[in-house]
Each structure stands twice: as structure tokens, then as C-alpha cells.
Write a protein that holds these residues in place. Structure first.
Motif, PDB file in Angstrom:
ATOM      1  N   ARG A 198      41.128  21.975  31.864  1.00  0.00           N
ATOM      2  CA  ARG A 198      39.617  23.110  31.247  1.00  0.00           C
ATOM      3  C   ARG A 198      39.862  24.662  32.579  1.00  0.00           C
ATOM      4  O   ARG A 198      40.934  24.490  32.987  1.00  0.00           O
ATOM      5  N   LYS A 251      39.709  29.138  31.865  1.00  0.00           N
ATOM      6  CA  LYS A 251      39.857  30.611  31.063  1.00  0.00           C
ATOM      7  C   LYS A 251      40.813  31.447  30.953  1.00  0.00           C
ATOM      8  O   LYS A 251      41.227  31.550  31.875  1.00  0.00           O
ATOM      9  N   HIS A 282      41.842  35.865  29.524  1.00  0.00           N
ATOM     10  CA  HIS A 282      41.199  37.101  29.015  1.00  0.00           C
ATOM     11  C   HIS A 282      42.392  37.768  28.967  1.00  0.00           C
ATOM     12  O   HIS A 282      43.536  38.262  29.056  1.00  0.00           O
ATOM     13  N   HIS A 323      47.179  25.870  23.308  1.00  0.00           N
ATOM     14  CA  HIS A 323      46.410  25.065  23.153  1.00  0.00           C
ATOM     15  C   HIS A 323      46.103  23.662  23.105  1.00  0.00           C
ATOM     16  O   HIS A 323      45.255  22.840  22.977  1.00  0.00           O
ATOM     17  N   TYR A 332      47.255  22.801  26.504  1.00  0.00           N
ATOM     18  CA  TYR A 332      45.889  22.718  27.427  1.00  0.00           C
ATOM     19  C   TYR A 332      44.611  23.182  25.614  1.00  0.00           C
ATOM     20  O   TYR A 332      44.284  23.341  26.274  1.00  0.00           O
ATOM     21  N   GLY A 342      41.527  22.019  27.241  1.00  0.00           N
ATOM     22  CA  GLY A 342      40.599  22.366  27.394  1.00  0.00           C
ATOM     23  C   GLY A 342      40.483  24.297  27.617  1.00  0.00           C
ATOM     24  O   GLY A 342      39.416  24.532  28.648  1.00  0.00           O
ATOM     25  N   ALA A 343      41.725  24.712  27.528  1.00  0.00           N
ATOM     26  CA  ALA A 343      41.280  26.110  28.102  1.00  0.00           C
ATOM     27  C   ALA A 343      40.514  27.219  27.359  1.00  0.00           C
ATOM     28  O   ALA A 343      40.597  27.082  25.747  1.00  0.00           O
ATOM     29  N   GLN A 344      40.012  27.795  26.956  1.00  0.00           N
ATOM     30  CA  GLN A 344      38.569  28.941  26.459  1.00  0.00           C
ATOM     31  C   GLN A 344      39.046  30.540  26.723  1.00  0.00           C
ATOM     32  O   GLN A 344      39.860  31.123  27.995  1.00  0.00           O
ATOM     33  N   VAL A 345      40.155  30.472  25.418  1.00  0.00           N
ATOM     34  CA  VAL A 345      41.113  32.279  25.516  1.00  0.00           C
ATOM     35  C   VAL A 345      40.255  33.243  25.275  1.00  0.00           C
ATOM     36  O   VAL A 345      38.930  33.017  23.818  1.00  0.00           O
ATOM     37  N   THR A 346      39.615  34.297  25.488  1.00  0.00           N
ATOM     38  CA  THR A 346      38.789  35.262  24.965  1.00  0.00           C
ATOM     39  C   THR A 346      39.907  35.897  24.242  1.00  0.00           C
ATOM     40  O   THR A 346      40.830  36.801  25.973  1.00  0.00           O
ATOM     41  N   ILE A 356      44.131  28.342  34.697  1.00  0.00           N
ATOM     42  CA  ILE A 356      45.489  28.460  33.004  1.00  0.00           C
ATOM     43  C   ILE A 356      45.428  29.627  32.653  1.00  0.00           C
ATOM     44  O   ILE A 356      46.809  29.846  31.594  1.00  0.00           O
TER      45      ILE A 356
END
Length: 312
Positions: free
Chosen positions: A92, A94, A96, A115, A118, A120-124, A283
Motif C-alpha cells: 500500500r 501513495k 504523487h 501498478h 504494486y 495497492g499503490a495509489q497514484v496521483t 511506494i
């Protein structure tokens, strides 16, 4: 009630080993210390936790209830620890990311591949021009940027990860597109170019290149996006200088051609740029390393020699 986590752990150990002495050994404590902690808990709740039968101990009703909650608390703590370990283990987190508009033609492939490894990675993701990239770095509003030439700023670090060839494109109907031999650079002196805005890295590199050859880039129109330049070139409004990464589709559909120009392509590089001393979370650090290791293998473009105007 002011019972500590340590005391609840002692309670569980006594129940597991059915002995103060054995619990003390398992916890690397003395038997009197274990007894004292149990006594303090009993004083806290004003109820006995154990009944003694010789050397054996058994839980009272109050002890059973407290054990139930002790196990629930331990389970929640274990889940919290697992979650934190997952963060450390890159399951997990984030990221940016801010990138030059030109990089948007290949960066989604990198993000998709990352992704996959990984999930669970949240990419902005923010896409902007060079000015916006520098603002994001100066204001520390992004983890890192993907851009061409990094600025000369001692506060910033830049790492090259992939070549970025700049080529001259033309509409297939343009007279220069029909030439089979290498075109002298001086033959472009009077050709109008559709160019990026002045702050653009591509524009800066092109003007510097022409100046090094004692020539001036003739500006016909100015656009703030590579997509707009390609459309203008296809409409026969002039030549364009763009990254080879941006024209894969147009080349496949034969809507533009890459001209064989003397001393071209202008070879630039893509960089990951970030503030020096920035402490990356797991991440962002993983993404940086992933790009450095895999970008050139993942981003496949047709070899330059297969893109020129003399192809059938």
C-alpha cells in the motif's frame, strides 16, 4: 481502569502456561514481577483474576472476560502491525507524480506496469508544462517529476532513465518528405516550424541546436502542446520538432513522416527530478527504482531508422 498492554500480555501468558513461573520464563521476567502485575490488575478492577489450586491457576469469571478483551486487543494490534508491515512491504502507499505533457505519451505504460507489481499503490498524476513542473518542485507539492533537462538548481537532484530523441516531422505531402537522401540542416533555414512555447524544454533544445550550427529556427506558429503541433503539421502548416515518443500512432497511420535531417535527432534524456534530501515513503522510492530499472525495456518505440520518409 488503567490496565496496560504489558499487563494484558502477562495475563495471556499465565493462562497459556497455566503457571506464574512458566509465564515468567516465557516473558523473560521474574515470577514475583509477574505476580505483582497480576495483583495490580486485580486492584484495578477490584475482582480476582485467578483461583489457585496448589501450583495450578484457573481463571475466574472476571479473568475470563478480561482475557477475551485482551485477545481482541491483541488481534487488533496484530492487524495494525500487519498493515504497517504491508506499507513497508510496498503493498500500500501513495505516490504523487508530476510530469511534462510530452511524457504523458509513455508514462502511463510505466505506471500500469508498476501498478501490476504494486496493486495497492495509489497514484496521483498531474500533467503540466515546464513552468508547472518547476513550481511543483519549488513548492514541494509532488514526490517527483518526470521531465527533460533538469534545471540548474542545487536544491534538486535529477537522474536520467531513458533517451528522448527529438526529430523533425512533416506531412507526407511536404516536398522534403519525398527526399531519399539526408537533408542538409541549412535547407531548413527558411522552413516555418510549429514550435512549443518559449519555456518548453523542446523549444529550448531546438533553438540551441540551430544556434550551434549558426542557424536560426524560423517560427511559424507557437503551440503549448505536442498534440497541437502534430495536428498543425498534418494540416501542412509547417514542420515540427517533437519527441519520437509522441508520434507512434501518427507514424503507424502514416499521417506524418520523420525527415532525414543532418545531425538529427537531437538526443535528449528523460529524468526523474526531486528535491535533494527528500525522504521518500516506500511506494515513491519503489517507483523511482522501478523506472530506473525497467523504463527502457518497457517503452518500446519503432527504431528511428524505420521511421524515416523513404520507407514504403
Amino acid at each position: 481502569m488503567n490496565i496496560t498492554l504489558k499487563q494484558l500480555k502477562i495475563l495471556e501468558a499465565v493462562v497459556e502456561h497455566n503457571s506464574y513461573t512458566d509465564a515468567a520464563k516465557a516473558l523473560f521476567m521474574t515470577q514475583p514481577a509477574v505476580s505483582m502485575q497480576i495483583k495490580q490488575m486485580e486492584l484495578q478492577i477490584d475482582l480476582p483474576l485467578f483461583e489457585r489450586e496448589g501450583k495450578q491457576v484457573s481463571l475466574t469469571e472476571a479473568g475470563s472476560e478480561l482475557l477475551h478483551y485482551a485477545r481482541m486487543i491483541r488481534q487488533q494490534l496484530d492487524e495494525a502491525e500487519l498493515m504497517l508491515e504491508e506499507l513497508k512491504g510496498l503493498k500500500r502507499g501513495k505516490l504523487h507524480l508530476t510530469m511534462a505533457s510530452t511524457a504523458n505519451y509513455f508514462a502511463p505504460q510505466l505506471i500500469a506496469a508498476f501498478h501490476h507489481d504494486y496493486p495497492g499503490a495509489q497514484v496521483t498524476l498531474a500533467v503540466t508544462n515546464r513552468t508547472g513542473l518547476l513550481d511543483a518542485l519549488n513548492n514541494n507539492t509532488t514526490d517527483m517529476v518526470i521531465m527533460g533537462k533538469p534545471p540548474k538548481d542545487p536544491r534538486l537532484a535529477g537522474i536520467r532513465f531513458m533517451d528522448n530523441p527529438l526529430v523533425v516531422i512533416a506531412a507526407p505531402s511536404h516536398p522534403l518528405a519525398k527526399q531519399k537522401k539526408v537533408i542538409p540542416l541549412r535547407d531548413l533555414a527558411d522552413e516555418p516550424f510549429i514550435v512549443r512555447e518559449r519555456a518548453s524544454g523542446t523549444r529550448i533544445a531546438a533553438e540551441r541546436f540551430f544556434a550551434m550550427h549558426d542557424l536560426q529556427l524560423t517560427t511559424g506558429m507557437e503551440m503549448n502542446r505536442s498534440e497541437a503541433i502534430k495536428q498543425a503539421v498534418m494540416a501542412e502548416l509547417g514542420l515540427g520538432i517533437v519527441s519520437l515518443h509522441t508520434i507512434e500512432m501518427e507514424l503507424a497511420l502514416k499521417r506524418v513522416v520523420v525527415l532525414k535531417i543532418e545531425d538529427f535527432p537531437i538526443m535528449r534524456q528523460w529524468h526523474i527530478v526531486y528535491r535533494k534530501g527528500k525522504r521518500f515513503a516506500a511506494i515513491p522510492e519503489a517507483f523511482k527504482n522501478y523506472v530506473l530499472e525497467h523504463a527502457e525495456a518497457l517503452i518500446n518505440i519503432v527504431p528511428l531508422e524505420n521511421n524515416h520518409s523513404d520507407n514504403p
